[in-house]
Design a protein around this motif. Structure first.
Motif, PDB file in Angstrom:
ATOM      1  N   GLU A 104       0.733  -1.286  -0.049  1.00  0.00           N
ATOM      2  CA  GLU A 104       0.074  -0.062   0.085  1.00  0.00           C
ATOM      3  C   GLU A 104       0.761   1.101  -0.116  1.00  0.00           C
ATOM      4  N   SER A 105       2.382   1.084   0.424  1.00  0.00           N
ATOM      5  CA  SER A 105       2.984   2.150   0.273  1.00  0.00           C
ATOM      6  C   SER A 105       3.410   2.506  -1.340  1.00  0.00           C
ATOM      7  N   LEU A 106       3.463   1.507  -1.804  1.00  0.00           N
ATOM      8  CA  LEU A 106       3.901   1.599  -3.345  1.00  0.00           C
ATOM      9  C   LEU A 106       2.478   2.268  -3.921  1.00  0.00           C
ATOM     10  N   LEU A 195      -4.838  11.444   7.687  1.00  0.00           N
ATOM     11  CA  LEU A 195      -4.806  12.646   7.186  1.00  0.00           C
ATOM     12  C   LEU A 195      -3.758  13.028   6.579  1.00  0.00           C
ATOM     13  N   ALA A 196      -2.545  12.373   7.217  1.00  0.00           N
ATOM     14  CA  ALA A 196      -1.207  12.648   6.518  1.00  0.00           C
ATOM     15  C   ALA A 196      -0.912  11.992   5.104  1.00  0.00           C
ATOM     16  N   ILE A 197      -1.513  10.417   4.971  1.00  0.00           N
ATOM     17  CA  ILE A 197      -1.590  10.000   3.735  1.00  0.00           C
ATOM     18  C   ILE A 197      -2.128  10.795   2.768  1.00  0.00           C
ATOM     19  N   ALA A 210       4.202   7.799   0.636  1.00  0.00           N
ATOM     20  CA  ALA A 210       4.457   6.305   0.840  1.00  0.00           C
ATOM     21  C   ALA A 210       4.833   6.184   2.339  1.00  0.00           C
ATOM     22  N   ASN A 211       5.721   7.078   2.962  1.00  0.00           N
ATOM     23  CA  ASN A 211       6.100   7.132   4.206  1.00  0.00           C
ATOM     24  C   ASN A 211       4.734   7.209   5.181  1.00  0.00           C
TER      25      ASN A 211
END
Length: 231
Positions: A104-106, A195-197, A210-211
């Protein structure tokens, strides 16, 4: 319920005999919900004839539904014993979540590279609804927003292979995620992560997106382990 006599707890309401036969898709949905909510427990046997009677479904539709749930990792076929609800340990659920984190980071990174102006507004609107749900302590609305957000990110990313793998992985650990979602204070804890995503993707910052996704799913893995340890 479609279970053996030694494992008959958690039975959903029986359909009346006069009810219309349910489709394979509807039966799959009902069984999936019963597994996720804990009505059907790990290692509980699922007998085709009993399921057909219990839910008012044809034997053919029962087989189709069980095949679909098997592909999702929610049930397993046991030689000479039919199907049963698949038991996933807490350690396996943590490992599954860690693999999801990588995939999911990808997807979040790719979504940040591909996101359109319309999709940015969609993401921000989900974030607003999730924030409102936390404010009003509406767990159901928050959970719905959570699912919608992850699905939209995967859709925007265009990563079909990752999408199919994530779907299977999520299904296998879904009982633990359900328990975590019911934990008091969990929505307020995970909201800043979501929210950061959203901010990373909407800013078209692939690394930040991604992070943020990796940090979120690392948190999920830690919470699953902590919840099961204290249970």
């Amino acid at each position: 319920m479609g279970v053996s006599t030694e494992a008959s707890r958690g039975r959903p309401d029986r359909q009346s005999s006069g009810a219309l036969r349910v489709t394979a898709a509807e039966l799959g949905r009902r069984l999936r919900d019963a597994i996720v909510s804990g009505q059907l427990v790990p290692n509980q046997r699922l007998i085709e004839a009993d399921l057909a009677e219990e839910y008012g479904a044809s034997r053919g539709n029962v087989r189709i539904a069980l095949t679909e749930l098997s592909s999702e990792g929610l049930i397993e076929r046991v030689q000479n014993r039919g199907a049963r609800v698949r038991a996933v340990s807490a350690d396996e659920a943590v490992e599954i979540t860690e693999v999801r984190g990588a995939l999911e980071s990808l997807c979040a990174s790719k979504a940040a590279e591909r996101v359109s102006a319309t999709e940015i507004e969609q993401l921000r609107e989900i974030g607003r609804r999730m924030s409102k749900a936390v404010e009003h302590n509406d767990r159901e609305a928050y959970s719905a927003g959570n699912k919608e957000l992850h699905a939209l990110i995967i859709q925007i990313s265009g990563q079909q292979v990752a999408a199919e793998t994530i779907k299977r992985l999520r299904g296998q650990a879904v009982r633990y995620q359900y328990r975590l979602a019911q934990k008091p204070g969990r929505p307020a804890e995970s909201l800043p992560q979501h929210l950061a995503i959203i901010e990373g993707i909407c800013s078209r910052d692939a690394n930040a997106a991604a992070n943020a996704m990796q940090a979120h799913l690392n948190s999920v893995a830690v919470e699953i382990k902590a919840t099961e340890t204290s249970a």
